[in-house]
Motif scaffolding. Structure first.
Motif, PDB file in Angstrom:
ATOM      1  N   ARG A   1       0.429  -1.190  -0.060  1.00 44.93           N
ATOM      2  CA  ARG A   1      -0.171   0.011  -0.153  1.00 44.93           C
ATOM      3  C   ARG A   1       1.187   1.352  -0.071  1.00 44.93           C
ATOM      4  NH1 ARG A   1      -2.628  -3.287   2.787  1.00 44.93           N
ATOM      5  NH2 ARG A   1      -1.709  -2.309   5.959  1.00 44.93           N
ATOM      6  N   PRO A   2       1.621   2.125  -0.889  1.00 41.06           N
ATOM      7  CA  PRO A   2       2.082   2.762  -1.117  1.00 41.06           C
ATOM      8  C   PRO A   2       1.385   4.274  -0.552  1.00 41.06           C
ATOM      9  CG  PRO A   2       2.507   2.070  -3.237  1.00 41.06           C
ATOM     10  CD  PRO A   2       1.754   0.899  -2.230  1.00 41.06           C
ATOM     11  N   ASN A   3       2.056   4.652   0.161  1.00 41.28           N
ATOM     12  CA  ASN A   3       1.883   5.917   0.714  1.00 41.28           C
ATOM     13  C   ASN A   3       2.159   7.370   0.061  1.00 41.28           C
ATOM     14  OD1 ASN A   3       4.182   6.713   1.393  1.00 41.28           O
ATOM     15  ND2 ASN A   3       3.576   5.717   3.614  1.00 41.28           N
ATOM     16  N   LEU A   4       0.677   8.484   0.577  1.00 44.46           N
ATOM     17  CA  LEU A   4       1.114   9.654  -0.425  1.00 44.46           C
ATOM     18  C   LEU A   4       3.043   9.374  -0.005  1.00 44.46           C
ATOM     19  CD1 LEU A   4       0.306  11.817  -1.919  1.00 44.46           C
ATOM     20  CD2 LEU A   4      -0.141  13.214   0.460  1.00 44.46           C
ATOM     21  N   VAL A   5       3.539   9.821   0.810  1.00 41.32           N
ATOM     22  CA  VAL A   5       4.989   9.730   0.702  1.00 41.32           C
ATOM     23  C   VAL A   5       5.836   9.571   0.133  1.00 41.32           C
ATOM     24  CG1 VAL A   5       7.009   9.960   2.031  1.00 41.32           C
ATOM     25  CG2 VAL A   5       4.669  10.906   2.961  1.00 41.32           C
ATOM     26  N   SER A   6       5.869   7.823  -0.588  1.00 38.44           N
ATOM     27  CA  SER A   6       6.327   6.354  -1.491  1.00 38.44           C
ATOM     28  C   SER A   6       5.344   6.965  -2.592  1.00 38.44           C
ATOM     29  CB  SER A   6       5.714   5.550  -1.328  1.00 38.44           C
ATOM     30  OG  SER A   6       5.336   5.099   0.226  1.00 38.44           O
TER      31      SER A   6
END
Length: 695
Positions: free
Chosen positions: A81-86
């Protein structure tokens, strides 16, 4: 490493995460890919990376800084689950590594995943749109920025302004720039660079002045390079010297890029003394960029020998010339019709891959064309694998210079049918070709197609071509009507074309009107009085001729002397009318007398209409016999092997009588004679001229 093995099945605590992240940041800053992989392997063994999105994001950043984008992508796609920072990290890394299309695609994927971008992601995507000069995606990013309230963020707005300027949308770039509440050096640099690259040179200089007033100059050398480039294009030496002072105060004078920009600026402003002085600041800092600027500056100031000296110095220092260096040198050979020297440079580039460069091959075409060898220009064109607009323009211009109107039209039609779009330079050459070949109706058709079919607005030079076309054809009433209907006033060239035609046709009233307009634009133009005198002489109004000559004497106006020159035995020989100074003058004048008798036997009759009626016929014939082009041809005949073409260059238009005489000389001597006057080429062979007596 051993103490971590197998222990981490859950994310490391905050202190451990920060410590590990610091190691990754340090490795990324160093750009050490080997160490990066060792660190990654260590974290993989401990399970730290897999258990922590925070550390995975730092790994992606580290690999991006080490230019290993493949590893960064592999890590990103392995995240459940890539987050916004990713996403932000990935987009930034792709942009940093010039993978701009991928960066924009990643930004779009993030939006489709339902995540609102950060200002950092938006800024990186805008930077990629700027690099691609992609106004469509850039405008969409701008809309996103406005909706999220990021358009006021300094780095976002700077990149948006840069994107618009690099896309050629300067008005939009200015709007973004003007709405920025605060402007830093990056923003100012983007605008100055945008102005310079879009041709708004004065605005670039004014923006630099405003930036300087805000006290921001001196933090970035790139801004100096941009404004120096604008100053060079403006050929404004005073502005350039002012910027040079600011460069010195900021301590950038020894920076290679700035020093190159300074050299180029001075060279374009024709201040070769200061250009050379800048290069000599660091005797060991000679490079191909600064040397090429010097060469180009010398070529533009008609100092080809100095340009050659710099070229030889470049080779002596072991610096390899590039395509721009060779193009400048070949251009210098073309300007002075130095065929042998130009051929040597041709041989140079054949030995390198530079011969495949479109600009170099086009410059060679132009050089051979200006040396009178049309067949070699066409041969070069046919050898080019991919014809660019530069190559097409070069070959059309060669046809134009030599009066081959039909061939120029055929080349233009082939150019457009192959999908290459013509530009304003193409049409100048095409209209010139039509003018020199008397193809008035064709010329008007193509002139009208500029706007209607190709979306190109006519400029002064295009209108001047139409005036010249009407004038050469003797359609003076239509030329006058066209002038009155033009949206702008004619340039000096347009009026001079009309005046020249009036001289040929003996149209006194219109000639006097054209002369008056020329004097308004160029009060020091000495050719006006000479042309008016010629009109009066053709009409037999000798009192008016005397009045003009008295006016010239009283005003100390001197007629521009006619010169002709020819290259023989690796030396340029220059002649003027009735020139008695040449070491071989006795043999030259013996040849002239012999030629005179032989061409008279063939039917040559001197045309003395332009000479004063109070002179005896023998005096008139003597004056015509010793015109500079005939002296140059006589010298070439006794000095050059019969296998070589005779190429004579002349600073004025060839006169009617010399044109007739050279046709006869080419016949009795069985020699090809090429004359390049200040208007076009004349190829004399077997008693005929390529212009078919239309020029």
């Amino acid at each position: 490493m051993g103490k971590f093995r197998g222990k981490l099945s859950r994310p490391p605590d905050t202190n451990t995460s920060l410590r590990l992240a610091a190691q990754l940041q340090s490795c990324g800053r160093a750009g050490d890919l080997r160490l990066a992989r060792r660190l990654h392997a260590r974290f993989a063994l401990t399970g730290a990376a897999a258990a922590s999105a925070f550390l995975t994001n730092h790994l992606i950043t580290m690999y991006s800084h080490c230019a290993d984008v493949r590893s960064a992508l592999r890590l990103f796609h392995a995240m459940p689950r890539p987050n916004l920072v990713s996403w932000t990290t990935l987009i930034s890394g792709l942009a940093q590594n010039s993978m701009h299309r991928d960066a924009l695609a990643a930004f779009a994927s993030m939006r489709r995943a339902g995540l609102a971008p950060t200002q950092f992601a938006l800024s990186s995507a805008a930077r990629s749109a700027a690099a691609l000069a992609a106004p469509g995606p850039g405008a969409q990013l701008h809309c996103v920025g406005v909706r999220l309230g990021f358009d006021g963020e300094l780095f976002v707005a700077s990149n948006l302004a840069d994107m618009y300027s690099k896309s050629g949308l300067l008005a939009d770039a200015c709007r973004v720039f003007d709405q920025m509440p605060h402007k830093d050096t990056v923003a100012w640099t983007a605008m100055i660079d945008g102005y310079a690259k879009n041709g708004s040179l004065e605005k670039a200089a004014l923006a630099f002045r405003d930036m300087k007033r805000e006290g921001l100059v001196g933090t970035d050398q790139h801004v100096y390079c941009s404004v120096l480039s604008a100053s060079g294009e403006l050929k404004d030496g005073w502005l350039g010297r002012t910027i040079h002072s600011a460069v010195v105060k900021a301590g950038f004078e020894l920076e290679v890029a700035v020093r190159n920009a300074l050299t180029d600026m001075y060279a374009k402003a024709a201040d070769m003394e200061n250009a050379v002085r800048v290069v000599k600041i660091d005797p060991g800092g000679w490079n191909v960029v600064s040397a090429t600027s010097l060469i180009d500056g010398y070529v533009e100031t008609d100092s080809v020998e100095e340009a050659l000296r710099i070229f030889l110095e470049l080779q002596r220092r072991g610096v390899e010339p590039n395509e721009f260096t060779f193009s400048s040198m070949i251009k210098g050979c073309a300007m002075q019709a130095l065929l042998e020297q130009g051929a040597q440079f041709h041989a140079h580039v054949i030995k390198t891959t530079i011969i495949s460069d479109s600009f170099v091959s086009s410059t060679l075409m132009d050089m051979y064309g200006k040396c009178g060898l049309v067949s070699l220009s066409i041969q070069l064109f046919n050898e080019v694998e991919h014809h660019t607009d530069i190559a097409w323009n070069a070959v059309i211009n060669v046809f134009a210079q030599h009066g081959h109107g039909r061939e120029a039209i055929q080349a233009f039609d082939r150019m457009t049918s192959s999908g290459i779009r013509p530009n304003h330079i193409t049409f100048v050459s095409l209209l010139t070709a039509c003018s020199h070949a008397g193809l008035v109706d064709d010329g008007l058709k193509y002139f009208n197609s500029m706007k209607n079919a190709h979306g190109i607005e006519a400029k002064d030079e295009h209108y001047s071509c139409i005036i010249d076309m009407y004038a050469r054809a003797g359609r003076l009433a239509e030329a006058e009507k066209f002038i009155h209907e033009m949206p702008t006033k004619p340039s000096v060239y347009g009026w001079c074309s009309l005046l020249g035609a009036c001289r040929m046709r003996g149209n006194k009233e219109l000639g006097e009107f054209a002369a008056e307009k020329i004097m308004e634009l160029e009060p020091d133009n000495t050719g006006v009085h000479v042309s008016l005198s010629g009109i009066y002489a053709s009409l037999g109004q000798w009192e008016d001729v005397k009045a003009i000559r008295k006016l010239m004497r009283d005003s100390r106006i001197k007629k521009l002397p006619g010169f002709s020159w020819v290259d023989a035995n690796n030396k340029t020989h220059v002649f003027s009318s009735e020139d008695w100074s040449h070491p071989q003058q006795k043999k030259i004048y013996q040849k002239l007398e012999e030629l005179y008798e032989r061409i008279k036997e063939e039917g040559y009759v001197p045309d003395t209409r332009s000479l004063p009626s109070n002179l005896e016929d023998t005096a008139k014939e003597r004056i015509l016999r010793y015109h500079s082009e005939r002296i140059a041809v006589a010298f070439a005949l006794i000095s050059m092997p019969a296998t070589k073409p005779i190429i004579v260059k002349k600073n004025l238009r060839i006169c009617v009588d010399c044109h007739s005489a050279l046709k006869f000389i080419s016949k009795v001597e069985s020699r090809d004679i090429i004359v390049r006057d200040n208007s076009r080429f004349h190829h004399f062979a077997e008693g005929r001229c390529s212009c078919e007596d239309y020029w």
